[in-house]
Design a protein around this motif. Sequence first.
Motif, PDB file in Angstrom:
ATOM      1  N   GLY A  40       1.759  -2.158 -10.927  1.00 34.39           N
ATOM      2  CA  GLY A  40       2.409  -0.850 -11.004  1.00 34.39           C
ATOM      3  C   GLY A  40       2.841  -0.277  -9.666  1.00 34.39           C
ATOM      4  N   HIS A  41       2.169  -0.666  -8.586  1.00 37.13           N
ATOM      5  CA  HIS A  41       2.533  -0.116  -7.274  1.00 37.13           C
ATOM      6  C   HIS A  41       3.708  -0.862  -6.637  1.00 37.13           C
ATOM      7  CE1 HIS A  41       0.490  -3.657  -5.799  1.00 37.13           C
ATOM      8  NE2 HIS A  41       1.009  -3.405  -4.614  1.00 37.13           N
ATOM      9  N   ARG A  90       0.488 -19.668  -0.921  1.00 32.38           N
ATOM     10  CA  ARG A  90      -0.240 -18.515  -1.485  1.00 32.38           C
ATOM     11  C   ARG A  90       0.360 -17.189  -1.040  1.00 32.38           C
ATOM     12  NH1 ARG A  90      -6.507 -19.918  -0.950  1.00 32.38           N
ATOM     13  NH2 ARG A  90      -6.681 -17.824  -1.820  1.00 32.38           N
ATOM     14  N   TRP A  91       1.391 -17.231  -0.194  1.00 35.16           N
ATOM     15  CA  TRP A  91       2.017 -15.985   0.255  1.00 35.16           C
ATOM     16  C   TRP A  91       2.974 -15.482  -0.806  1.00 35.16           C
ATOM     17  CZ3 TRP A  91       6.988 -14.253   1.013  1.00 35.16           C
ATOM     18  CH2 TRP A  91       7.081 -12.993   1.601  1.00 35.16           C
ATOM     19  N   THR A  92       2.799 -14.236  -1.205  1.00 36.97           N
ATOM     20  CA  THR A  92       3.711 -13.575  -2.146  1.00 36.97           C
ATOM     21  C   THR A  92       3.845 -12.112  -1.727  1.00 36.97           C
ATOM     22  OG1 THR A  92       2.070 -12.756  -3.719  1.00 36.97           O
ATOM     23  CG2 THR A  92       2.825 -15.030  -4.035  1.00 36.97           C
ATOM     24  N   THR A  93       4.762 -11.428  -2.367  1.00 32.60           N
ATOM     25  CA  THR A  93       4.902  -9.994  -2.120  1.00 32.60           C
ATOM     26  C   THR A  93       4.109  -9.179  -3.140  1.00 32.60           C
ATOM     27  OG1 THR A  93       6.947  -9.994  -3.420  1.00 32.60           O
ATOM     28  CG2 THR A  93       7.156 -10.192  -1.012  1.00 32.60           C
ATOM     29  N   ARG A  94       3.492  -9.855  -4.058  1.00 38.11           N
ATOM     30  CA  ARG A  94       2.681  -9.211  -5.090  1.00 38.11           C
ATOM     31  C   ARG A  94       1.209  -9.575  -4.866  1.00 38.11           C
ATOM     32  NH1 ARG A  94       5.569  -7.473  -9.575  1.00 38.11           N
ATOM     33  NH2 ARG A  94       7.787  -7.885  -9.456  1.00 38.11           N
ATOM     34  N   ILE A 146       1.269   5.420   2.908  1.00 39.19           N
ATOM     35  CA  ILE A 146       0.885   5.824   1.546  1.00 39.19           C
ATOM     36  C   ILE A 146       0.858   4.609   0.615  1.00 39.19           C
ATOM     37  CG2 ILE A 146       1.600   7.151  -0.484  1.00 39.19           C
ATOM     38  CD1 ILE A 146       2.720   9.253   1.591  1.00 39.19           C
ATOM     39  N   VAL A 147       1.945   3.815   0.620  1.00 40.38           N
ATOM     40  CA  VAL A 147       1.979   2.676  -0.301  1.00 40.38           C
ATOM     41  C   VAL A 147       1.009   1.576   0.121  1.00 40.38           C
ATOM     42  CG1 VAL A 147       4.300   3.127  -1.163  1.00 40.38           C
ATOM     43  CG2 VAL A 147       4.005   1.575   0.752  1.00 40.38           C
ATOM     44  N   LEU A 148       0.782   1.423   1.418  1.00 42.04           N
ATOM     45  CA  LEU A 148      -0.189   0.414   1.855  1.00 42.04           C
ATOM     46  C   LEU A 148      -1.617   0.813   1.498  1.00 42.04           C
ATOM     47  CD1 LEU A 148       0.920  -1.095   5.272  1.00 42.04           C
ATOM     48  CD2 LEU A 148       0.790  -2.188   3.041  1.00 42.04           C
ATOM     49  N   THR A 149      -1.901   2.089   1.508  1.00 42.22           N
ATOM     50  CA  THR A 149      -3.228   2.547   1.092  1.00 42.22           C
ATOM     51  C   THR A 149      -3.473   2.153  -0.363  1.00 42.22           C
ATOM     52  OG1 THR A 149      -3.214   4.369   2.671  1.00 42.22           O
ATOM     53  CG2 THR A 149      -4.710   4.574   0.787  1.00 42.22           C
ATOM     54  N   ILE A 150      -2.484   2.398  -1.212  1.00 39.01           N
ATOM     55  CA  ILE A 150      -2.583   2.016  -2.620  1.00 39.01           C
ATOM     56  C   ILE A 150      -2.715   0.501  -2.731  1.00 39.01           C
ATOM     57  CG2 ILE A 150      -1.316   1.946  -4.817  1.00 39.01           C
ATOM     58  CD1 ILE A 150       0.024   4.633  -3.836  1.00 39.01           C
ATOM     59  N   ARG A 151      -1.883  -0.214  -2.002  1.00 39.46           N
ATOM     60  CA  ARG A 151      -1.840  -1.681  -2.069  1.00 39.46           C
ATOM     61  C   ARG A 151      -3.151  -2.310  -1.607  1.00 39.46           C
ATOM     62  NH1 ARG A 151       1.928  -5.991  -2.975  1.00 39.46           N
ATOM     63  NH2 ARG A 151       1.149  -7.784  -1.838  1.00 39.46           N
ATOM     64  N   ILE A 152      -3.650  -1.884  -0.460  1.00 38.67           N
ATOM     65  CA  ILE A 152      -4.866  -2.500   0.089  1.00 38.67           C
ATOM     66  C   ILE A 152      -6.065  -2.224  -0.808  1.00 38.67           C
ATOM     67  CG2 ILE A 152      -6.491  -2.433   2.024  1.00 38.67           C
ATOM     68  CD1 ILE A 152      -3.994  -2.153   3.864  1.00 38.67           C
ATOM     69  N   ARG A 153      -6.148  -1.038  -1.370  1.00 34.71           N
ATOM     70  CA  ARG A 153      -7.244  -0.751  -2.313  1.00 34.71           C
ATOM     71  C   ARG A 153      -7.166  -1.663  -3.534  1.00 34.71           C
ATOM     72  NH1 ARG A 153      -7.091   5.832  -1.984  1.00 34.71           N
ATOM     73  NH2 ARG A 153      -8.205   5.974   0.001  1.00 34.71           N
ATOM     74  N   ALA A 154      -5.956  -1.811  -4.070  1.00 32.08           N
ATOM     75  CA  ALA A 154      -5.778  -2.667  -5.252  1.00 32.08           C
ATOM     76  C   ALA A 154      -6.068  -4.123  -4.910  1.00 32.08           C
ATOM     77  CB  ALA A 154      -4.354  -2.520  -5.791  1.00 32.08           C
TER      78      ALA A 154
END
Length: 163
Positions: A40-41, A90-94, A146-154
């Motif tokens: 979702g992010h 193993r590198w992806t953007t997701r 902001i988006v990296l905070t969401i991303r790294i937590r996920a």
Amino acid sequence: MWPAIALLAFVTFQRLSELVLARRNTAQLLAMGAQEHAPGHYPLIVAVHTAWLATLWWLAPGRPIHMALLVLFVALQLGRIWVLRTLGPRWTTRIIVLPGAPLVTGGPFRFVPHPNYLVVIGEIAVLPLVFGLWQVALLFSVLNAIVLTIRIRAESRALSAVA
């Protein structure tokens, strides 16, 4: 004007090429049984990066290039290559996790847990500064944070769930 356009064309080509590589790697990982986490992010990340690059295309052509900052940007590209080579397929953007696969601990991962994000943080800030666009660097650094905070937590949740 041409140096700015050449640099922006390089970054645009690089990003589009990476999307092709990421899509291929993602498909291969999913075929091996990997799972995507927290998709979702992802549109937020795409939106921030697309808006950043579009803003640079709008404002940077015709502006002088600050050579010392260009050298720093080139150094960040070397970091980007190091991360991509270390992660390989193993590198992806997701956030794609292959159950049972060990975490990558070589290359830049020996020193920091998320080296690609450090490179991206640097790029988002430094490339606008190459053109003297500090306001763009500031705005997109905040949005990226902001988006990296969401991303790294996920990502941390996803990786700890399979560890």
